[in-house]
Design an enzyme around this catalytic site. Structure first.
Site, mmCIF file in Angstrom:
data_model
loop_
_atom_site.group_PDB
_atom_site.id
_atom_site.type_symbol
_atom_site.label_atom_id
_atom_site.label_comp_id
_atom_site.label_asym_id
_atom_site.label_seq_id
_atom_site.Cartn_x
_atom_site.Cartn_y
_atom_site.Cartn_z
ATOM 1 N N LYS A 295 2.190 1.521 14.475
ATOM 2 C CA LYS A 295 1.292 2.674 14.521
ATOM 3 C C LYS A 295 0.509 2.861 13.230
ATOM 4 O O LYS A 295 -0.661 3.224 13.260
ATOM 5 C CB LYS A 295 2.070 3.954 14.832
ATOM 6 C CG LYS A 295 2.514 4.089 16.278
ATOM 7 C CD LYS A 295 3.093 5.483 16.526
ATOM 8 C CE LYS A 295 3.428 5.693 17.980
ATOM 9 N NZ LYS A 295 3.956 7.065 18.229
ATOM 10 N N ARG B 231 6.524 4.899 0.567
ATOM 11 C CA ARG B 231 6.164 5.721 1.716
ATOM 12 C C ARG B 231 7.154 6.872 1.845
ATOM 13 O O ARG B 231 8.326 6.733 1.488
ATOM 14 C CB ARG B 231 6.196 4.846 2.980
ATOM 15 C CG ARG B 231 5.602 5.470 4.220
ATOM 16 C CD ARG B 231 5.633 4.459 5.350
ATOM 17 N NE ARG B 231 4.889 4.924 6.518
ATOM 18 C CZ ARG B 231 4.764 4.229 7.652
ATOM 19 N NH1 ARG B 231 5.346 3.037 7.750
ATOM 20 N NH2 ARG B 231 4.077 4.718 8.662
ATOM 21 N N LYS C 91 8.665 -1.981 5.185
ATOM 22 C CA LYS C 91 8.053 -0.996 6.071
ATOM 23 C C LYS C 91 7.442 0.191 5.337
ATOM 24 O O LYS C 91 7.550 1.337 5.750
ATOM 25 C CB LYS C 91 9.052 -0.502 7.126
ATOM 26 C CG LYS C 91 9.733 -1.620 7.899
ATOM 27 C CD LYS C 91 8.757 -2.665 8.430
ATOM 28 C CE LYS C 91 7.758 -2.093 9.413
ATOM 29 N NZ LYS C 91 6.698 -3.097 9.780
ATOM 30 N N HIS D 212 10.063 -7.784 -2.264
ATOM 31 C CA HIS D 212 10.745 -6.525 -1.951
ATOM 32 C C HIS D 212 11.798 -6.210 -3.008
ATOM 33 O O HIS D 212 12.514 -5.204 -2.891
ATOM 34 C CB HIS D 212 11.438 -6.608 -0.590
ATOM 35 C CG HIS D 212 10.515 -6.487 0.592
ATOM 36 N ND1 HIS D 212 9.422 -5.649 0.609
ATOM 37 C CD2 HIS D 212 10.540 -7.092 1.810
ATOM 38 C CE1 HIS D 212 8.809 -5.741 1.787
ATOM 39 N NE2 HIS D 212 9.466 -6.604 2.523
#
Length: 342
Positions: A303, A170, A74, A147
């Site tokens: 989003k 992030r 994510k 990952h």
């Protein structure tokens, strides 16, 4: 067409009994969508992932010019996969979305996770040892994803001077919110409910898939400082702020720089539009199907914004997570803008 996974032969790294005994020897914590997460090689993961990782580390052989997309879950993984594929393959396919030209670009009919497959989730999952020479026949560079933390990458990748790794992270405030929304709907009803507050507490302690988050980032950050020709370290927020600059930066890093003519003809902007969140989300292939086992493609596009955490975290939560990251990253040279709720 995207590569498919082939069972070369069954991997018997650990028998069922050995696997159970091995799990019992590992520290464990409550899981997000499984009953437990296990601390394996200093990061948290699920039982099925451990078997795949062991097989991957034992059998994967890096080839010259392999390109590995690495992220913690994510953090913009789908976007980075799309960009890497579009950049490397731009001479093979039409990148324009103009209605006046025919476009058979693979990104319009295949999910990015099919085009840039995960090593541990797809290629080496479920006891497979894939024949990569068949899967990636005549493809150079091979585009792969993971990952895994940097220290746990297969030794043939870490020892290679020609493999390149693009890492994207992030801001942890937004990363937590994205993780929470992604996993909360996948928690089996047979497991006790996991509250938002409990999930936040686990995240702050580093108990999240492939975490602790700070260790994951620091591994790739340090590698990028020591081997800048091998590891490119990117931040999601920087890419959102000026994606064209970063598309050119990625192209330079992987050895496929844009020519002056390409820049003049708007190829950079075409790739930006093709791989944009808005375009990918509306494609039929990304509204159905499961390119990653257990995860519906539509769940990969929520989003894609910077700052959505302000709609979910209390000021005290934001302050706590900011403090955690400041403490964990102290002295590394890696930092994130300290966002303050309004």
């Amino acid at each position: 067409m995207p590569p498919s996974v082939i069972d070369h032969h069954q991997d018997a790294e650990l028998s069922n009994n050995e696997a159970k005994e091995f799990l019992l020897s590992l520290p464990k914590e409550r899981g997000w969508r499984t009953s437990h997460l296990y601390l394996f090689q200093n990061f948290w993961c699920q039982p099925k992932e451990i078997q795949a990782i062991i097989s991957l580390q034992k059998h994967f052989q890096a080839q010259e010019n392999d390109l590995l997309v690495a992220t913690i879950p994510k953090s913009g993984t789908t976007w980075l996969k799309a960009l890497a594929f579009a950049i490397v393959k731009r001479t093979h396919f039409n990148t324009s979305l103009s209605k006046t030209s025919h476009n058979d670009h693979p990104l319009l009919s295949s999910n990015p996770h099919d085009l840039v497959p995960f090593l541990e989730y797809k290629l080496y999952a479920n006891g497979r040892i894939p024949d990569l020479s068949t899967l990636f026949h005549d493809q150079e560079p091979r585009l792969l994803a993971t990952h895994l933390p940097f220290p746990s990458l297969p030794s043939s990748i870490n020892s290679s001077d020609t493999c390149r790794v693009i890492y994207l992270c992030r801001n942890p405030l937004d990363n937590f919110i994205s993780v929470w929304h992604f996993l909360k709907g996948m928690r089996p009803k047979t497991l006790p409910s996991l509250s938002f507050e409990d999930g936040f507490e686990m995240y702050c302690r580093g108990v999240v898939g492939f975490g602790p988050y700070w260790d994951h980032m620091l591994g790739y950050w340090q590698a990028s400082l020591e081997q800048p020709q091998k590891v490119l370290f990117l931040k999601y927020e920087d890419m959102k702020e000026d994606i064209s600059v970063h598309v050119k930066r990625i192209a330079d890093f992987v050895g496929f720089p844009f020519s002056l003519e390409e820049e003049k003809n708007g190829v950079v902007e075409e790739i930006v539009r093709l791989c944009s969140f808005e375009n990918l989300k509306e494609l039929e292939v990304n509204k159905s199907g499961k390119s990653i086992a257990c995860f519906e493609n539509k769940s990969l596009f929520r989003k894609g914004e910077v700052g959505d955490w302000k709609n979910h975290l209390t000021p005290s939560m934001a302050e706590r997570l900011n403090k955690v990251m400041e403490d964990k990253l102290a002295g590394s040279g890696l930092s994130f803008k300290k966002y303050v709720p309004v």
